[in-house]
Enzyme design. Structure first.
Site, mmCIF file in Angstrom:
data_model
loop_
_atom_site.group_PDB
_atom_site.id
_atom_site.type_symbol
_atom_site.label_atom_id
_atom_site.label_comp_id
_atom_site.label_asym_id
_atom_site.label_seq_id
_atom_site.Cartn_x
_atom_site.Cartn_y
_atom_site.Cartn_z
ATOM 1 N N ARG A 1 0.816 -1.224 0.000
ATOM 2 C CA ARG A 1 0.000 0.000 0.000
ATOM 3 C C ARG A 1 0.845 1.267 0.000
ATOM 4 O O ARG A 1 0.430 2.293 -0.502
ATOM 5 C CB ARG A 1 -0.872 0.015 1.253
ATOM 6 C CG ARG A 1 -1.993 -0.979 1.165
ATOM 7 C CD ARG A 1 -3.014 -0.710 2.248
ATOM 8 N NE ARG A 1 -4.009 -1.758 2.228
ATOM 9 C CZ ARG A 1 -4.406 -2.439 3.305
ATOM 10 N NH1 ARG A 1 -3.908 -2.141 4.488
ATOM 11 N NH2 ARG A 1 -5.314 -3.378 3.199
ATOM 12 N N HIS B 1 7.046 -23.557 5.589
ATOM 13 C CA HIS B 1 8.494 -23.540 5.354
ATOM 14 C C HIS B 1 9.206 -24.745 5.983
ATOM 15 O O HIS B 1 10.330 -25.059 5.609
ATOM 16 C CB HIS B 1 9.123 -22.210 5.779
ATOM 17 C CG HIS B 1 9.376 -22.060 7.243
ATOM 18 N ND1 HIS B 1 8.392 -21.725 8.137
ATOM 19 C CD2 HIS B 1 10.502 -22.200 7.973
ATOM 20 C CE1 HIS B 1 8.920 -21.669 9.350
ATOM 21 N NE2 HIS B 1 10.191 -21.946 9.286
ATOM 22 N N LYS C 1 12.730 -27.679 4.771
ATOM 23 C CA LYS C 1 13.934 -28.051 5.532
ATOM 24 C C LYS C 1 14.423 -29.414 5.052
ATOM 25 O O LYS C 1 13.638 -30.355 4.918
ATOM 26 C CB LYS C 1 13.624 -28.110 7.037
ATOM 27 C CG LYS C 1 13.318 -26.736 7.645
ATOM 28 C CD LYS C 1 13.088 -26.830 9.135
ATOM 29 C CE LYS C 1 12.521 -25.545 9.717
ATOM 30 N NZ LYS C 1 13.471 -24.460 9.904
ATOM 31 N N GLU D 1 11.360 -23.792 20.906
ATOM 32 C CA GLU D 1 12.031 -22.533 20.570
ATOM 33 C C GLU D 1 12.509 -21.854 21.841
ATOM 34 O O GLU D 1 11.829 -21.893 22.866
ATOM 35 C CB GLU D 1 11.079 -21.604 19.836
ATOM 36 C CG GLU D 1 10.638 -22.151 18.503
ATOM 37 C CD GLU D 1 9.853 -21.110 17.738
ATOM 38 O OE1 GLU D 1 10.456 -20.406 16.935
ATOM 39 O OE2 GLU D 1 8.638 -20.994 17.982
ATOM 40 N N ASP E 1 -0.195 -21.222 15.201
ATOM 41 C CA ASP E 1 1.076 -20.763 14.640
ATOM 42 C C ASP E 1 2.012 -21.929 14.302
ATOM 43 O O ASP E 1 2.749 -21.866 13.320
ATOM 44 C CB ASP E 1 1.757 -19.828 15.660
ATOM 45 C CG ASP E 1 3.040 -19.223 15.131
ATOM 46 O OD1 ASP E 1 3.019 -18.695 14.007
ATOM 47 O OD2 ASP E 1 4.077 -19.294 15.829
ATOM 48 N N HIS F 1 3.306 -26.717 11.013
ATOM 49 C CA HIS F 1 4.640 -27.347 11.034
ATOM 50 C C HIS F 1 4.636 -28.703 11.758
ATOM 51 O O HIS F 1 5.145 -29.698 11.238
ATOM 52 C CB HIS F 1 5.660 -26.428 11.720
ATOM 53 C CG HIS F 1 5.691 -25.031 11.166
ATOM 54 N ND1 HIS F 1 5.511 -24.752 9.838
ATOM 55 C CD2 HIS F 1 5.894 -23.830 11.761
ATOM 56 C CE1 HIS F 1 5.604 -23.438 9.642
ATOM 57 N NE2 HIS F 1 5.822 -22.857 10.797
ATOM 58 N N LYS G 1 7.345 -21.624 23.016
ATOM 59 C CA LYS G 1 8.327 -20.531 22.977
ATOM 60 C C LYS G 1 8.878 -20.339 24.382
ATOM 61 O O LYS G 1 8.276 -20.777 25.364
ATOM 62 C CB LYS G 1 7.656 -19.247 22.488
ATOM 63 C CG LYS G 1 7.262 -19.329 21.010
ATOM 64 C CD LYS G 1 7.031 -17.966 20.412
ATOM 65 C CE LYS G 1 6.553 -18.032 18.972
ATOM 66 N NZ LYS G 1 7.605 -18.332 18.001
ATOM 67 N N LYS H 1 16.515 -24.228 21.513
ATOM 68 C CA LYS H 1 15.877 -24.348 20.196
ATOM 69 C C LYS H 1 16.222 -25.750 19.726
ATOM 70 O O LYS H 1 17.394 -26.083 19.518
ATOM 71 C CB LYS H 1 16.427 -23.313 19.219
ATOM 72 C CG LYS H 1 15.806 -23.438 17.823
ATOM 73 C CD LYS H 1 16.024 -22.195 16.979
ATOM 74 C CE LYS H 1 15.484 -22.357 15.559
ATOM 75 N NZ LYS H 1 14.052 -22.143 15.442
HETATM 76 C C1 BG6 Z 1 6.969 -19.614 11.970
HETATM 77 C C2 BG6 Z 1 6.206 -19.189 13.181
HETATM 78 O O1 BG6 Z 1 6.102 -20.206 11.026
HETATM 79 O O2 BG6 Z 1 7.953 -20.564 12.353
HETATM 80 C C3 BG6 Z 1 7.140 -18.618 14.235
HETATM 81 O O3 BG6 Z 1 5.247 -18.211 12.815
HETATM 82 C C4 BG6 Z 1 8.265 -19.585 14.533
HETATM 83 O O4 BG6 Z 1 6.439 -18.285 15.427
HETATM 84 C C5 BG6 Z 1 8.917 -20.059 13.249
HETATM 85 O O5 BG6 Z 1 9.210 -18.932 15.358
HETATM 86 C C6 BG6 Z 1 9.916 -21.161 13.535
HETATM 87 O O6 BG6 Z 1 10.619 -21.439 12.365
HETATM 88 P P1 BG6 Z 1 12.084 -22.056 12.402
HETATM 89 O O7 BG6 Z 1 12.395 -22.328 10.981
HETATM 90 O O8 BG6 Z 1 12.959 -21.009 13.028
HETATM 91 O O9 BG6 Z 1 12.003 -23.271 13.263
#
Ligand code: BG6
Length: 485
Positions: free
Chosen positions: A49, A183, A187, A221, A240, A245, A341, A346
């Protein structure tokens, strides 16, 4: 996964001034260009925008790329000047999308492009529907070449909204044109689940209810919400992380071998896993939220103390779930899923714990702890796999100790490609294998429907601990102890 050559195209990103484009997509596109994986001659048109011109958009892009230390300033400037363009979509009506269409056509002519177009919707959830509709009504769902649309997560908030979004997409696009991105599927270690399972006889012959006692999937995380409060507080860990995932990992772990390697064969098997799981009941879920804690002697603030979070927010930052995949292979075997979280590490891993030997004559009560054998797939970091087994400690007495055999990707292959880079190349090639099909996304929302509609109360855990004590009990009731590594 495909090996064909991608063609020069126009990569149109909606949400081009947003965080996802600036921090993830742009650096990935730049790296692809330097590796000659972005087809030569392709152009990127940012759409948002904000009233910016090409020059300002490019200058901002150079800054973002420098912040991600993607390359030298000279190289970044050269890339941005030759590749990036900007279009301000201030008006989301038919007139606005008509003007966008005009811009696309002019740009393609000027840049000698044949009309192949990729629309990437890097937008918040409420931006998807108007954009899909705008594209469709302006006739942008078709072009002289191919047209593909990439939809980011979150794909809906529940089953009904996901169905609505799928319905709208289908009004204008064929399923083969739609790429729902997760995503995690990009991986390497997630993709390797299929190779690990189906290219190794020793693995696949053990991967069933006769040999395995339980399966744990943890996606932990260390960071808290980190400036994404507005999105996260509306979403929470279930939407989320779990619906997408974690569930994607679950389906790859539990699925049957596909008939072939093509996208639909694989996705058919993943859908069958979702169909084999009964809808999750509130008793089988723990929702948690982090409170103030401590890490390395420093205080860590609690979720409700994060800027812009209400001090009575009940958004979950942690979820633990127990479930059963009721198919031939897994009948009776519990699966434990966990994500959160502000945890101590991690660490994403899948752990398969083997059944104990039928008779344990190497152990007398109280002598020592016999550990069941475990196969661990390390998704990230420290990607690889690990087998924990028992060995005899040398000496006259029979003493048993747990040892580990490890494989680390980094030792053999060095750095792994970023998931986004892999997925972007796949969209450019038109390979949907690592994208989520409509029935998969709906099947996954369906699974969590009753918890989303009636979320159990949140239990609290101090930041930098492994989640609420209720999660421990949830697993223990079904004979499992969560991994702590
Ligand atoms: C994202 C989430 O899809 O994946 C985030 O919205 C999360 O909250 C992230 O931190 C984690 O991705 P990765 O690749 O760092 O494990």
């Amino acid at each position: 996964m495909a090996s064909a050559e991608a063609k020069a195209h126009l990569f149109v990103v909606f949400g081009a001034t947003g965080d996802l484009f600036q921090r993830k997509l742009l650096p990935s596109l730049y790296r692809l260009a330097t590796q000659k994986k972005l087809p030569v001659g392709s152009r990127i048109l940012g759409v948002a925008r904000h009233p910016l011109d090409d020059a300002t958009f490019r200058a901002n892009a150079v800054k973002s790329l420098l912040a991600e230390s993607a390359g030298t300033e000279g190289d970044l400037r050269a890339f941005c000047d030759s590749t990036l363009f900007y279009h301000a979509l201030t008006d989301e009506t038919a007139t606005g999308f008509g003007a966008l269409r005009g811009r696309l056509e002019t740009l393609e002519k000027e840049q000698g492009l044949a009309g192949d177009r990729l629309f990437y919707l890097a937008l918040p959830l409420d931006g998807f529907a108007p954009t899909i509709q705008g594209l469709g009504e302006a006739g942008l769902h078709a072009s002289p070449g191919w047209t593909r649309v990439v939809v980011e997560k979150p794909f809906g908030r529940d089953l009904a909204s996901a169905q609505q979004l799928n319905g709208l997409l289908r009004k204008y696009f064929e399923e083969s044109q739609i790429f729902r991105i997760d995503h995690y599927l990009g991986k390497e270690t997630v993709q390797n689940l299929l190779v690990f399972r189906f290219a190794n006889m020793f693995v696949e012959s053990l991967w069933n209810r006769d040999r395995i006692a339980q399966v744990e999937i943890t996606v932990a995380e260390r960071l808290g919400v980190e400036g994404r409060v507005h999105y996260y507080d509306e979403s929470g860990a279930l939407r989320d992380m779990v619906q997408n995932h974690v569930t994607q990992i679950l389906t790859l772990v539990a699925m049957e071998p596909p008939a072939t390697r093509d996208a639909d064969s694989i996705r058919n098997e993943k859908v069958k896993v979702l169909q084999s799981i009964a809808a999750i009941r509130p008793d089988d879920v723990v929702r948690g939220q982090y409170t103030r804690g401590e890490r390395d002697g420093q205080p860590v603030r609690g979720y409700r103390e994060e800027p812009d979070v209400a001090n009575d927010s009940t958004t979950e930052t942690f979820v633990a779930i127990r479930l059963k995949v009721d198919n031939w292979r897994w009948h009776g075997i519990p699966f434990f899923l966990r994500t959160g979280k502000a945890l101590p590490a991690k660490s994403s891993r899948v752990i398969l714990t083997f059944k104990a030997p039928a008779v344990s004559f190497f152990q007398e009560e109280g002598e020592y702890d016999a550990n069941p054998d475990r196969m661990t797939i390390l998704i990230q970091p420290d990607e690889g796999f690990e087998l924990a087994f028992e060995v005899k400690v040398p000496g006259r007495e029979i003493r048993v100790q747990t040892e580990r055999m490890r494989f680390h990707y980094a030792d053999v292959f060095g750095d792994l490609p970023d998931g986004y880079e892999t997925l972007l190349v796949d969209v450019m090639l038109g390979d949907p294998t690592l994208f989520v099909r409509a029935d998969e996304v709906e099947g996954s929302w369906k699974l969590y429907g009753s918890i989303l509609a009636n979320p159990p109360p949140v239990a609290f855990y101090a930041a930098n601990t492994w989640g609420p004590v209720e999660a421990k009990k949830l697993a223990e009731e079904w004979g499992h102890r969560w991994d702590r590594s």
